[in-house]
Design a protein around this motif. Structure first.
Motif, short mmCIF file in Angstrom:
data_model
loop_
_atom_site.label_atom_id
_atom_site.label_comp_id
_atom_site.label_asym_id
_atom_site.label_seq_id
_atom_site.Cartn_x
_atom_site.Cartn_y
_atom_site.Cartn_z
N ALA A 66 -1.14 6.11 -8.56
CA ALA A 66 -1.33 7.41 -9.23
C ALA A 66 -1.81 8.47 -8.26
O ALA A 66 -1.42 9.64 -8.36
N GLN A 67 -2.65 8.09 -7.32
CA GLN A 67 -3.12 9.05 -6.32
C GLN A 67 -2.00 9.55 -5.43
O GLN A 67 -1.97 10.72 -5.03
N GLU A 68 -1.06 8.67 -5.12
CA GLU A 68 0.04 9.02 -4.22
C GLU A 68 1.22 9.66 -4.95
O GLU A 68 1.79 10.65 -4.48
N LEU A 69 1.58 9.10 -6.09
CA LEU A 69 2.78 9.54 -6.81
C LEU A 69 2.49 10.59 -7.88
O LEU A 69 3.36 11.39 -8.23
N GLY A 70 1.28 10.56 -8.42
CA GLY A 70 0.97 11.29 -9.64
C GLY A 70 1.04 10.34 -10.82
O GLY A 70 1.79 9.36 -10.80
N PHE A 71 0.25 10.63 -11.85
CA PHE A 71 0.13 9.69 -12.95
C PHE A 71 1.44 9.56 -13.72
O PHE A 71 1.86 8.45 -14.06
N GLU A 72 2.09 10.66 -14.01
CA GLU A 72 3.31 10.61 -14.82
C GLU A 72 4.40 9.81 -14.13
O GLU A 72 5.05 8.96 -14.75
N ALA A 73 4.60 10.05 -12.85
CA ALA A 73 5.62 9.30 -12.10
C ALA A 73 5.27 7.82 -12.00
O ALA A 73 6.15 6.96 -12.01
N THR A 74 3.98 7.51 -11.93
CA THR A 74 3.55 6.12 -11.88
C THR A 74 3.92 5.40 -13.17
O THR A 74 4.41 4.26 -13.15
N VAL A 75 3.71 6.06 -14.30
CA VAL A 75 4.07 5.43 -15.58
C VAL A 75 5.57 5.21 -15.67
O VAL A 75 6.04 4.13 -16.03
N LEU A 76 6.35 6.23 -15.32
CA LEU A 76 7.80 6.14 -15.47
C LEU A 76 8.43 5.16 -14.49
O LEU A 76 9.34 4.41 -14.86
N ASN A 77 7.96 5.16 -13.25
CA ASN A 77 8.63 4.39 -12.20
C ASN A 77 8.02 3.02 -11.93
O ASN A 77 8.67 2.17 -11.32
N ILE A 78 6.78 2.81 -12.36
CA ILE A 78 6.11 1.55 -12.09
C ILE A 78 5.72 0.83 -13.38
O ILE A 78 6.06 -0.35 -13.57
N THR A 107 -4.11 -1.32 -7.82
CA THR A 107 -2.69 -1.01 -7.60
C THR A 107 -2.29 0.25 -8.35
O THR A 107 -1.63 1.14 -7.81
N LEU A 108 -2.69 0.34 -9.62
CA LEU A 108 -2.36 1.52 -10.42
C LEU A 108 -3.06 2.78 -9.91
O LEU A 108 -2.46 3.85 -9.83
N THR A 109 -4.33 2.65 -9.56
CA THR A 109 -5.08 3.82 -9.08
C THR A 109 -4.47 4.37 -7.81
O THR A 109 -4.29 5.59 -7.66
N GLN A 110 -4.13 3.50 -6.88
CA GLN A 110 -3.56 3.95 -5.62
C GLN A 110 -2.20 4.60 -5.83
O GLN A 110 -1.89 5.64 -5.25
N ASP A 159 0.81 -1.22 0.00
CA ASP A 159 0.00 0.00 0.00
C ASP A 159 0.84 1.26 0.00
O ASP A 159 0.34 2.35 0.22
N ASP A 160 2.13 1.14 -0.25
CA ASP A 160 3.01 2.31 -0.27
C ASP A 160 3.64 2.44 -1.65
O ASP A 160 4.65 1.81 -1.95
N LYS A 196 -6.20 3.25 -18.66
CA LYS A 196 -5.70 4.25 -17.72
C LYS A 196 -5.10 5.45 -18.46
O LYS A 196 -5.32 6.61 -18.07
N LEU A 197 -4.35 5.19 -19.53
CA LEU A 197 -3.73 6.27 -20.29
C LEU A 197 -4.78 7.13 -20.99
O LEU A 197 -4.68 8.36 -21.01
N LEU A 198 -5.78 6.49 -21.55
CA LEU A 198 -6.86 7.24 -22.22
C LEU A 198 -7.63 8.09 -21.21
O LEU A 198 -7.94 9.26 -21.48
N ALA A 199 -7.95 7.52 -20.07
CA ALA A 199 -8.72 8.26 -19.06
C ALA A 199 -7.93 9.45 -18.53
O ALA A 199 -8.48 10.55 -18.35
N ALA A 200 -6.62 9.25 -18.30
CA ALA A 200 -5.80 10.35 -17.79
C ALA A 200 -5.69 11.47 -18.82
O ALA A 200 -5.75 12.67 -18.48
N SER A 201 -5.54 11.13 -20.09
CA SER A 201 -5.46 12.15 -21.15
C SER A 201 -6.79 12.87 -21.32
O SER A 201 -6.83 14.09 -21.50
N ASP A 202 -7.88 12.11 -21.27
CA ASP A 202 -9.20 12.71 -21.43
C ASP A 202 -9.51 13.70 -20.31
O ASP A 202 -10.15 14.74 -20.52
N ALA A 203 -9.02 13.39 -19.11
CA ALA A 203 -9.26 14.29 -17.97
C ALA A 203 -8.56 15.64 -18.15
O ALA A 203 -9.00 16.65 -17.59
N LEU A 204 -7.48 15.66 -18.93
CA LEU A 204 -6.76 16.92 -19.14
C LEU A 204 -7.48 17.83 -20.12
O LEU A 204 -7.41 19.06 -19.99
N GLY A 205 -8.11 17.26 -21.12
CA GLY A 205 -8.79 18.07 -22.12
C GLY A 205 -7.81 18.75 -23.06
O GLY A 205 -6.60 18.71 -22.88
#
Length: 299
Positions: free
Chosen positions: A115-127, A110-113, A83-84, A159-168
């Motif tokens: 992204a909430q803690e690290l941020g989406f970009e850092a989650t993609v790069l580091n995980i 696992t991915l949602t948690q 959980d960390d 996840k990538l589509l949803a994150a991009s769509d949220a940015l507009g």
């Protein structure tokens, strides 16, 4: 059933081969079989156990204690400790185990948690990127079936589509304009989707065209959309002996556009890049380019 060498286990778990041997000999963590030439080989259950043991040891538990746990106790302990997201390897391992078990809920949570803690970009790069490397090792060893790989790819794509769509879309007229596409026959879309997210997060305009675009369409697209930049990812297409012809065709169709090439195919030493083309080695290079272009516009 997969058959792994100790080097395969090292790549998948992040645990050094000499440490695996020590755990095996001193604590009986694994019980490999030996070939006729006395070489250790490991099976799927060995991999799963090692991933779980590695996760607990990385969280500070003693190997002597972990090795004494039953399989059920081991799995319960791992589920409780992942959980960390700031400790990336447990999250990578959790994704890998969810993929092997085809557990969509655990994979997504696992991915949602993270992204909430690290941020989406850092989650993609580091995980996500290290996870995809380990998936590649599993694929090469025959221990990942198409259904498991498709599940993971589909969920990551969502996840990538949803994150991009949220940015507009960007609302700044002077922001850089991009076209992102994959050529006909190229289906490996995750890197291009992440590029789409990275550009939108930095305020660029993006026309995302996705998979399987005939390159002949680029001329009319550029005439209509007027981009300054086009990016593509070449993983399996075109064939190596057609790569130079393909790149030269891009230059002919769009002579005034800056092209960004990414992916394993673009690093062929014999490939000659036309004027206004650049090939990038890492996704962090693309991030740097996107930020430099954005700063140049702001100035």
């Amino acid at each position: 059933m997969g058959h792994f060498s100790i080097k395969d286990l090292e790549s998948l778990s992040g645990i050094k081969a000499h440490t695996i041997r020590m755990w095996e000999q001193r604590y009986g963590v694994l019980r490999p079989v030996r070939t006729a030439t006395n070489i250790r080989t490991y099976c799927d259950s060995d991999l799963r156990r090692l991933l779980n043991v590695a996760t607990l040891c990385e969280r500070g538990q003693r190997i002597s204690q972990v090795a004494s746990l039953s399989e059920q106790e081991l799995c319960s302990a791992v589920a409780a400790c992942c959980d960390d997201p700031h400790q990336h390897n447990p999250q990578i391992t959790a994704l890998l185990m969810a993929t092997l078990d085809m557990d969509e809920r655990r994979f997504s949570c696992t991915l949602t948690q993270a992204a909430q803690e690290l941020g989406f970009e850092a989650t993609v790069l580091n995980i996500i990127y290290p996870f995809l490397y380990r998936v590649g090792v599993l694929w090469q060893t025959g221990s990942l079936n198409p259904a498991q790989e498709h599940m993971a790819s589909h969920l990551l794509r969502q996840k990538l589509l949803a994150a991009s769509d949220a940015l507009g879309p960007s609302d700044e007229d002077e922001a850089p304009r991009w076209v992102l596409f994959l050529p006909a026959g190229e289906l490996h879309e995750l890197a291009l989707l992440f590029m789409n997210y990275l550009l939108r997060a930095r305020g660029h305009h993006v026309l995302y065209l996705g998979q399987n675009l005939p390159v002949e369409e680029l001329a009319s697209i550029c005439q209509c959309y007027q981009p300054q930049h086009i990016a593509t990812v070449l993983t399996t297409v075109p064939e190596r002996d057609r790569l130079q012809t393909f790149v030269d065709e891009l230059a002919r169709l769009c002579p005034a556009i800056d092209f960004v090439l990414y992916g394993p195919l673009v690093h062929q030493p014999e490939l000659q890049l036309p004027t206004r083309f650049v090939r990038l080695q890492r996704m962090t290079d693309f991030i740097q380019l996107a930020e430099q272009l954005r700063v140049a516009v702001v100035r």
